[in-house]
Design an enzyme around this catalytic site. Structure first.
Site, mmCIF file in Angstrom:
data_model
loop_
_atom_site.group_PDB
_atom_site.id
_atom_site.type_symbol
_atom_site.label_atom_id
_atom_site.label_comp_id
_atom_site.label_asym_id
_atom_site.label_seq_id
_atom_site.Cartn_x
_atom_site.Cartn_y
_atom_site.Cartn_z
ATOM 1 N N HIS A 7 5.888 27.420 -34.985
ATOM 2 C CA HIS A 7 5.266 27.157 -33.779
ATOM 3 C C HIS A 7 6.061 27.377 -32.711
ATOM 4 O O HIS A 7 7.364 27.698 -32.803
ATOM 5 C CB HIS A 7 4.866 25.658 -33.597
ATOM 6 C CG HIS A 7 5.903 24.847 -33.877
ATOM 7 N ND1 HIS A 7 6.091 24.224 -35.036
ATOM 8 C CD2 HIS A 7 6.525 23.895 -32.965
ATOM 9 C CE1 HIS A 7 7.264 23.395 -34.949
ATOM 10 N NE2 HIS A 7 7.170 23.245 -33.571
ATOM 11 N N GLU A 43 1.013 14.886 -29.651
ATOM 12 C CA GLU A 43 0.911 16.445 -29.518
ATOM 13 C C GLU A 43 -0.596 16.833 -30.115
ATOM 14 O O GLU A 43 -0.988 15.996 -30.787
ATOM 15 C CB GLU A 43 2.154 16.864 -30.635
ATOM 16 C CG GLU A 43 1.904 16.303 -31.947
ATOM 17 C CD GLU A 43 3.185 16.799 -32.732
ATOM 18 O OE1 GLU A 43 4.105 16.411 -32.662
ATOM 19 O OE2 GLU A 43 2.842 17.628 -33.771
ATOM 20 N N GLN A 60 2.182 24.244 -30.373
ATOM 21 C CA GLN A 60 2.326 22.860 -30.391
ATOM 22 C C GLN A 60 2.527 22.454 -28.893
ATOM 23 O O GLN A 60 3.415 22.631 -28.037
ATOM 24 C CB GLN A 60 3.726 22.381 -31.251
ATOM 25 C CG GLN A 60 4.088 21.075 -31.071
ATOM 26 C CD GLN A 60 5.299 20.646 -31.842
ATOM 27 O OE1 GLN A 60 6.196 21.413 -31.679
ATOM 28 N NE2 GLN A 60 5.302 19.483 -32.611
ATOM 29 N N HIS A 84 10.343 24.719 -26.936
ATOM 30 C CA HIS A 84 11.218 25.321 -27.941
ATOM 31 C C HIS A 84 10.634 26.221 -28.900
ATOM 32 O O HIS A 84 9.235 26.114 -28.793
ATOM 33 C CB HIS A 84 11.794 24.042 -28.887
ATOM 34 C CG HIS A 84 10.553 23.313 -29.565
ATOM 35 N ND1 HIS A 84 9.982 22.105 -28.948
ATOM 36 C CD2 HIS A 84 10.235 23.320 -30.885
ATOM 37 C CE1 HIS A 84 9.168 21.667 -29.645
ATOM 38 N NE2 HIS A 84 9.233 22.466 -30.947
ATOM 39 N N GLU A 134 13.693 24.984 -33.791
ATOM 40 C CA GLU A 134 13.706 23.880 -34.590
ATOM 41 C C GLU A 134 13.335 24.765 -35.759
ATOM 42 O O GLU A 134 13.081 25.809 -36.055
ATOM 43 C CB GLU A 134 12.276 23.089 -34.263
ATOM 44 C CG GLU A 134 11.718 22.218 -35.021
ATOM 45 C CD GLU A 134 10.539 21.762 -34.705
ATOM 46 O OE1 GLU A 134 9.819 21.838 -33.532
ATOM 47 O OE2 GLU A 134 9.523 21.155 -35.522
HETATM 48 N N1 CMX Z 1 15.750 24.407 -24.058
HETATM 49 C C1 CMX Z 1 16.901 25.096 -23.678
HETATM 50 N N2 CMX Z 1 18.045 24.475 -23.135
HETATM 51 C C2 CMX Z 1 17.784 22.981 -23.085
HETATM 52 C C3 CMX Z 1 16.741 22.273 -23.634
HETATM 53 C C4 CMX Z 1 15.721 23.162 -24.054
HETATM 54 N N3 CMX Z 1 14.472 22.665 -24.416
HETATM 55 N N4 CMX Z 1 16.825 20.941 -23.489
HETATM 56 C C5 CMX Z 1 18.121 20.732 -22.984
HETATM 57 N N5 CMX Z 1 18.747 21.998 -22.801
HETATM 58 C C6 CMX Z 1 20.068 22.223 -22.049
HETATM 59 C C7 CMX Z 1 19.873 21.578 -20.584
HETATM 60 O O1 CMX Z 1 19.456 22.445 -19.559
HETATM 61 C C8 CMX Z 1 21.458 21.203 -20.238
HETATM 62 O O2 CMX Z 1 21.906 22.425 -20.000
HETATM 63 P P1 CMX Z 1 23.159 22.512 -18.714
HETATM 64 O O3 CMX Z 1 24.418 21.609 -19.394
HETATM 65 O O4 CMX Z 1 23.490 23.949 -18.476
HETATM 66 O O5 CMX Z 1 22.461 21.976 -17.572
HETATM 67 C C9 CMX Z 1 21.862 20.861 -21.882
HETATM 68 O O6 CMX Z 1 20.936 21.526 -22.643
HETATM 69 C C10 CMX Z 1 21.785 19.375 -22.011
HETATM 70 O O7 CMX Z 1 20.766 19.006 -21.722
HETATM 71 P P2 CMX Z 1 20.101 17.563 -21.168
HETATM 72 O O8 CMX Z 1 18.997 17.525 -20.323
HETATM 73 O O9 CMX Z 1 21.498 16.783 -20.765
HETATM 74 O O10 CMX Z 1 19.585 16.813 -22.610
HETATM 75 P P3 CMX Z 1 20.329 16.201 -23.861
HETATM 76 O O11 CMX Z 1 21.567 16.657 -24.017
HETATM 77 O O12 CMX Z 1 20.216 14.665 -23.671
HETATM 78 O O13 CMX Z 1 19.157 16.788 -24.995
HETATM 79 C C11 CMX Z 1 18.701 17.869 -26.881
HETATM 80 C C12 CMX Z 1 18.945 17.991 -25.201
HETATM 81 C C13 CMX Z 1 18.457 19.411 -27.112
HETATM 82 C C14 CMX Z 1 19.964 17.505 -27.614
HETATM 83 C C15 CMX Z 1 17.535 17.164 -26.905
HETATM 84 O O14 CMX Z 1 16.364 17.664 -26.145
HETATM 85 C C16 CMX Z 1 16.981 17.051 -28.391
HETATM 86 O O15 CMX Z 1 17.687 16.249 -29.168
HETATM 87 N N6 CMX Z 1 16.023 17.866 -28.820
HETATM 88 C C17 CMX Z 1 15.453 17.681 -30.117
HETATM 89 C C18 CMX Z 1 14.275 16.765 -30.161
HETATM 90 C C19 CMX Z 1 12.970 17.330 -29.556
HETATM 91 O O16 CMX Z 1 13.067 18.088 -28.602
HETATM 92 N N7 CMX Z 1 12.022 16.746 -29.920
HETATM 93 C C20 CMX Z 1 10.749 17.027 -29.132
HETATM 94 C C21 CMX Z 1 9.772 18.012 -30.094
HETATM 95 C C22 CMX Z 1 9.230 17.540 -31.217
HETATM 96 C C23 CMX Z 1 8.539 18.264 -32.097
HETATM 97 O O17 CMX Z 1 8.843 19.528 -31.944
HETATM 98 O O18 CMX Z 1 7.904 17.945 -33.136
HETATM 99 CO CO CO Z 2 8.153 21.511 -32.625
#
Ligand code: CMX
Ligand code: CO
Length: 146
Positions: A7, A43, A60, A84, A134
């Protein structure tokens, strides 16, 4: 082995309005909806096509249900858009372990629950050229879960 695009995750502020856009503009249908409390989202999964590995590719659409959720944080910073991508595999445990061995940060020690009873984990976007990635293993019978 990663065998399909499972997705594309799209962050939105209003799930119903975004679903309406995708259904009326393109004719896609909602295959499944759920709330994933752990991920902090409501979602909708829109099935686009079935894939040669026996799975399917979806959009998604994700609306945050909490201000402290990852999607709410991302929306506040970036606005709506592609959040993502997800690759499908028959074995998320083996593939995430192999990818971790290559030096990519895997965000969860153990896969967690994703859409329709799937098992999911994430790779850090900073280790993936800016793409939050993912990995998904579908439930044995996703149709039973939707
Ligand atoms: N895509 C690309 N880059 C991303 C991003 C994304 N979705 N999310 C965060 N970033 C980048 C930010 O821009 C930031 O970069 P800079 O330091 O250069 O500014 C860096 O990563 C850190 O970002 P943050 O805003 O401080 O966010 P966190 O570190 O707290 O969290 C992450 C980032 C990836 C660890 C967190 O989003 C995560 O755990 N994601 C996995 C879970 C998830 O997304 N769940 C929702 C979807 C559920 C599903 O698909 O079922
Ligand atoms: Co997903």
């Amino acid at each position: 082995m990663l065998t399909r695009i499972d997705h594309i995750g799209i962050a939105c502020r209003d799930l119903d309005a975004t679903v309406a856009f995708y259904t009326t503009t393109y004719g896609f249908e909602v295959f499944h909806t759920e709330v994933n409390e752990e991920q902090g989202v409501r979602e909708a999964m829109l099935k686009i096509n079935e894939t040669s590995d026996g799975g399917a590719s979806y959009l998604q659409l994700l609306e945050p249900i909490r201000e402290d959720s990852t999607v709410a944080k991302w929306l506040a910073k970036n606005g709506e858009g592609v959040h993502h991508i997800a690759f499908g595999t028959a074995d998320v445990d083996a593939d995430s372990a192999a990818i971790k061995d290559k030096g990519v940060r895997v965000l969860y020690d153990e896969p967690r629950r994703g859409s329709m009873g799937s098992r999911i984990t994430f790779l850090h976007p900073k280790d993936c050229h800016g793409v939050l990635t993912e990995l998904v293993t579908s439930a044995a019978d996703p149709d039973a879960e939707h």
